[in-house]
Design a protein around this motif. Structure first.
Motif, PDB file in Angstrom:
ATOM      1  N   THR A  93       0.813  -1.222   0.000  1.00 44.70           N
ATOM      2  CA  THR A  93       0.000   0.000   0.000  1.00 44.70           C
ATOM      3  C   THR A  93       0.843   1.267   0.000  1.00 44.70           C
ATOM      4  O   THR A  93       0.377   2.314  -0.426  1.00 44.70           O
ATOM      5  CB  THR A  93      -0.950   0.040   1.210  1.00 44.70           C
ATOM      6  N   GLY A  94       2.067   1.203   0.493  1.00 43.69           N
ATOM      7  CA  GLY A  94       2.901   2.396   0.532  1.00 43.69           C
ATOM      8  C   GLY A  94       3.954   2.346   1.622  1.00 43.69           C
ATOM      9  O   GLY A  94       4.347   1.273   2.082  1.00 43.69           O
ATOM     10  N   VAL A  95       4.374   3.538   2.026  1.00 44.88           N
ATOM     11  CA  VAL A  95       5.473   3.690   2.985  1.00 44.88           C
ATOM     12  C   VAL A  95       4.988   4.543   4.148  1.00 44.88           C
ATOM     13  O   VAL A  95       4.376   5.598   3.951  1.00 44.88           O
ATOM     14  CB  VAL A  95       6.694   4.364   2.318  1.00 44.88           C
ATOM     15  N   ARG A  96       5.294   4.094   5.343  1.00 45.50           N
ATOM     16  CA  ARG A  96       5.009   4.855   6.544  1.00 45.50           C
ATOM     17  C   ARG A  96       6.331   5.096   7.269  1.00 45.50           C
ATOM     18  O   ARG A  96       7.115   4.168   7.456  1.00 45.50           O
ATOM     19  CB  ARG A  96       4.034   4.092   7.447  1.00 45.50           C
ATOM     20  N   MET A  97       6.555   6.340   7.636  1.00 47.30           N
ATOM     21  CA  MET A  97       7.759   6.679   8.404  1.00 47.30           C
ATOM     22  C   MET A  97       7.311   7.391   9.663  1.00 47.30           C
ATOM     23  O   MET A  97       6.476   8.295   9.609  1.00 47.30           O
ATOM     24  CB  MET A  97       8.703   7.561   7.589  1.00 47.30           C
ATOM     25  N   ALA A  98       7.888   6.973  10.784  1.00 44.28           N
ATOM     26  CA  ALA A  98       7.536   7.581  12.060  1.00 44.28           C
ATOM     27  C   ALA A  98       8.799   7.998  12.796  1.00 44.28           C
ATOM     28  O   ALA A  98       9.757   7.233  12.890  1.00 44.28           O
ATOM     29  CB  ALA A  98       6.729   6.601  12.905  1.00 44.28           C
ATOM     30  N   LEU A  99       8.763   9.229  13.285  1.00 47.09           N
ATOM     31  CA  LEU A  99       9.808   9.782  14.139  1.00 47.09           C
ATOM     32  C   LEU A  99       9.108  10.294  15.384  1.00 47.09           C
ATOM     33  O   LEU A  99       7.891  10.503  15.357  1.00 47.09           O
ATOM     34  CB  LEU A  99      10.523  10.939  13.441  1.00 47.09           C
ATOM     35  N   PRO A 100       9.830  10.561  16.451  1.00 44.21           N
ATOM     36  CA  PRO A 100       9.152  11.073  17.650  1.00 44.21           C
ATOM     37  C   PRO A 100       8.377  12.373  17.400  1.00 44.21           C
ATOM     38  O   PRO A 100       7.370  12.620  18.042  1.00 44.21           O
ATOM     39  CB  PRO A 100      10.302  11.305  18.632  1.00 44.21           C
TER      40      PRO A 100
END
Length: 193
Positions: A93-100
Motif C-alpha cells: 500500500t505504501g510507505v510509513r515513516m515515524a519519528l518522535p
C-alpha cells in the motif's frame, strides 16, 4: 514480496552519502561539472592563483560532496531530532515513516521515483524533497523486499548516479574548445598576479 519494518538512527555519514548520491542525479551536478572544467582550465591558463579553489569547489558540487557536507551540518544542528529513531514500514500500500516528532504515510504513487545506491534507498517525491533509508539499516532480505515493492509500484528507477556528472564533464571539455582557441589566438592572456 514481504513487508519491511525497520528501525534505525541516522549518522552523519548516512546523511553525507545519501545527499551526495541524490545530488548527483540532478542536472545541477552536470552544470557544476561543466563549469568546474571550464573555469578551472581558464583560470589555470590565465595564471589565476585561485584555480585550485575552483577545481575543489566545482568538483565538490559536481560529485555531491559539498551538498552532502552541508546536509550533515544542517542535520547536526539539532542532534535530538537528527539522531532520533526512525521507523520505516513499507508494504504493497505504501510507505510509513515515524519519528518522535512526526509521521508520514505515503502511497507508492506519491513517489516520483525510488533509486537504489550503494549507500541508500533514495525516496524522491519529484518536488525537490525526499528522504532516504540507509542500506546499512536493512538486512539483505529487507533490501530485496523494499526493492521489489518499489519495482511492483512502478517507481523503481535504475541508472548510475554518476551519469549526469560525467555528461557535465564531457560538456565542459567541449566548451573548452573556444576557450583554448581564444587563448591560442592571444585573446585570453595571463593577467597581473
Amino acid at each position: 514480496m514481504n513487508a519491511v519494518d525497520v528501525r534505525y538512527q541516522l549518522t552523519a555519514r548516512d546523511v553525507i552519502a545519501a545527499t551526495a548520491a541524490a545530488h548527483r542525479y540532478t542536472k545541477l551536478a552536470a552544470v557544476f561539472a561543466a563549469f568546474a572544467v571550464v573555469i578551472t582550465v581558464t583560470d589555470f591558463l590565465i595564471g589565476d592563483p585561485v584555480w585550485p579553489m575552483t577545481l575543489l569547489l566545482g568538483t565538490g558540487f559536481a560529485t555531491g560532496v559539498v551538498p552532502g557536507l552541508i546536509g550533515a551540518w544542517a542535520w547536526s544542528r539539532r542532534p535530538e531530532v537528527g539522531k532520533a529513531e526512525i521507523r520505516l514500514e513499507a508494504d504493497t500500500t505504501g510507505v510509513r515513516m515515524a519519528l518522535p516528532m512526526s509521521s508520514t504515510v505515503s502511497d507508492w504513487s506519491t513517489f516520483r521515483r525510488i533509486r537504489v545506491t550503494r549507500e541508500a534507498f533514495i525516496l524522491d517525491f519529484g518536488t525537490g524533497a525526499g528522504t532516504f533509508v540507509p542500506q546499512r539499516a536493512l538486512r539483505p532480505d529487507q533490501a530485496v523486499s523494499l526493492r521489489q515493492l518499489a519495482e511492483s509500484a512502478g517507481v523503481l528507477v535504475s541508472g548510475s548516479s554518476w551519469r549526469l556528472p560525467a555528461i557535465g564533464f564531457a560538456a565542459g571539455l567541449v566548451l573548452l574548445v573556444p576557450v583554448i582557441a581564444l587563448y591560442a589566438g592571444g585573446y585570453l592572456v595571463p593577467g597581473p598576479v
